[in-house]
Write a protein that holds these residues in place. Structure first.
Motif, PDB file in Angstrom:
ATOM      1  N   ARG A  82       0.845  -1.188   0.000  1.00  0.00           N
ATOM      2  CA  ARG A  82       0.000   0.000   0.000  1.00  0.00           C
ATOM      3  C   ARG A  82       0.884   1.243   0.000  1.00  0.00           C
ATOM      4  O   ARG A  82       1.755   1.379   0.854  1.00  0.00           O
ATOM      5  CB  ARG A  82      -0.904   0.022   1.234  1.00  0.00           C
ATOM      6  N   THR A 107       2.176   4.610   1.036  1.00  0.00           N
ATOM      7  CA  THR A 107       2.014   5.481   2.200  1.00  0.00           C
ATOM      8  C   THR A 107       3.057   6.600   2.109  1.00  0.00           C
ATOM      9  O   THR A 107       4.084   6.429   1.434  1.00  0.00           O
ATOM     10  CB  THR A 107       2.231   4.711   3.516  1.00  0.00           C
ATOM     11  N   HIS A 157      -7.594  -2.934  -5.494  1.00  0.00           N
ATOM     12  CA  HIS A 157      -7.936  -2.167  -4.304  1.00  0.00           C
ATOM     13  C   HIS A 157      -8.549  -3.122  -3.285  1.00  0.00           C
ATOM     14  O   HIS A 157      -9.299  -4.025  -3.657  1.00  0.00           O
ATOM     15  CB  HIS A 157      -8.920  -1.040  -4.621  1.00  0.00           C
ATOM     16  N   THR A 190     -10.921  -3.572   0.116  1.00  0.00           N
ATOM     17  CA  THR A 190     -12.009  -2.925   0.858  1.00  0.00           C
ATOM     18  C   THR A 190     -12.617  -3.935   1.810  1.00  0.00           C
ATOM     19  O   THR A 190     -12.757  -5.111   1.468  1.00  0.00           O
ATOM     20  CB  THR A 190     -13.107  -2.420  -0.100  1.00  0.00           C
ATOM     21  N   THR A 234      -8.472   0.820  -0.655  1.00  0.00           N
ATOM     22  CA  THR A 234      -7.051   1.004  -0.403  1.00  0.00           C
ATOM     23  C   THR A 234      -6.259   0.393  -1.546  1.00  0.00           C
ATOM     24  O   THR A 234      -6.443  -0.775  -1.881  1.00  0.00           O
ATOM     25  CB  THR A 234      -6.647   0.339   0.928  1.00  0.00           C
TER      26      THR A 234
END
Length: 254
Positions: A86, A88, A103, A105, A206
């Motif tokens: 992911r 960041t 993604h 979820t 995400t």
């Protein structure tokens, strides 16, 4: 004769060097159902990555490591990229990221025989206070559920939560969609259709992407080539097809 032999050797070495240049080293770890040595094609993420690199003209050489080791190999330039990660702000200080391949979820899963009339959608978690909801220590949703004063029951892990759901001791279990489908299939094989999930997601999507090294030879070019191939896969529908082959129950597909 010797000249012909030397020419053949030189040509062979050049071909080998060219082939070696087309191999790209990747680091990953066990995170089923996204990636695992035990899964068909090593999981959905591994299949997408391998196909995108193939289209870009590279042979993907994957190494399964611990997650701290995957990051270390990538940062030191021994691997071109690690996945799935992911993006960041902290990671973006040291790495570059591909566009998202998928993604993740989270949704609330339920057992149809024990909850025949679940809420199909909800505007606020306050609407779920009458339901018994599983939680596990360390998960992101704990403070969220506490703020909405939900009726929660601590479970040791997702497998235990699903078993409690099946026995009717719980009403809802929060899990990442693909992870939930994978767990149900392995904990209750043949009974998958007894389970479903509320269509309202618990969190925002995400991104899951490749985390590229800045030290690996030609890393920037490899990342650009990969991105173009991935865009082609999305355009021709093969990206969606791979996802749906691994998760036929998941709607909408990512």
């Amino acid at each position: 004769m010797w000249r012909l032999l030397l020419s053949a050797i030189a040509l062979s070495l050049a071909c080998r060097a060219q082939a070696a240049e087309q191999t790209v080293d990747l680091a990953t770890g066990e995170w089923p159902p996204y990636v695992s040595q035990q899964l068909p094609e090593q999981g959905v993420f591994a299949e997408i990555v391998r196909e995108a690199f193939r289209r870009a003209g590279y042979q993907a050489r994957m190494s399964f490591q611990s997650w701290p080791q995957t990051e270390l190999l990538t940062k030191s330039g021994k691997a071109a990229a690690a996945f799935p990660y992911r993006p960041t702000p902290e990671r973006e200080k040291d790495f570059d990221f591909s566009v998202p391949l998928m993604h993740s979820t989270s949704y609330l899963f339920y057992h149809k025989p024990h909850l025949p009339n679940p809420p199909q959608q909800f505007q606020s978690l306050d609407e779920l206070r009458s339901y018994r909801i599983a939680i596990q220590l360390g998960y992101w949703y704990l403070p969220l559920f506490q703020r909405h004063r939900l009726n929660t029951l601590m479970t040791s892990d997702e497998t235990n939560a699903l078993r409690q759901l099946y026995l009717g001791h719980l009403d809802l279990v929060p899990m990442v969609l693909e992870r939930g489908l994978y767990q149900i299939h392995h904990v209750f094989p043949g009974r998958e259709k007894e389970f479903s999930y509320i269509s309202t997601p618990l969190d925002k999507e995400t991104a899951l992407a490749l985390m590229f090294s800045r030290s690996y030879p030609q890393a920037a070019k490899i990342r650009e080539d990969f991105g173009r191939a991935l865009a082609q896969m999305e355009k021709d529908g093969s990206l969606k097809a791979i996802y749906q082959r691994h998760f036929p129950e998941a709607t909408p597909p990512r």
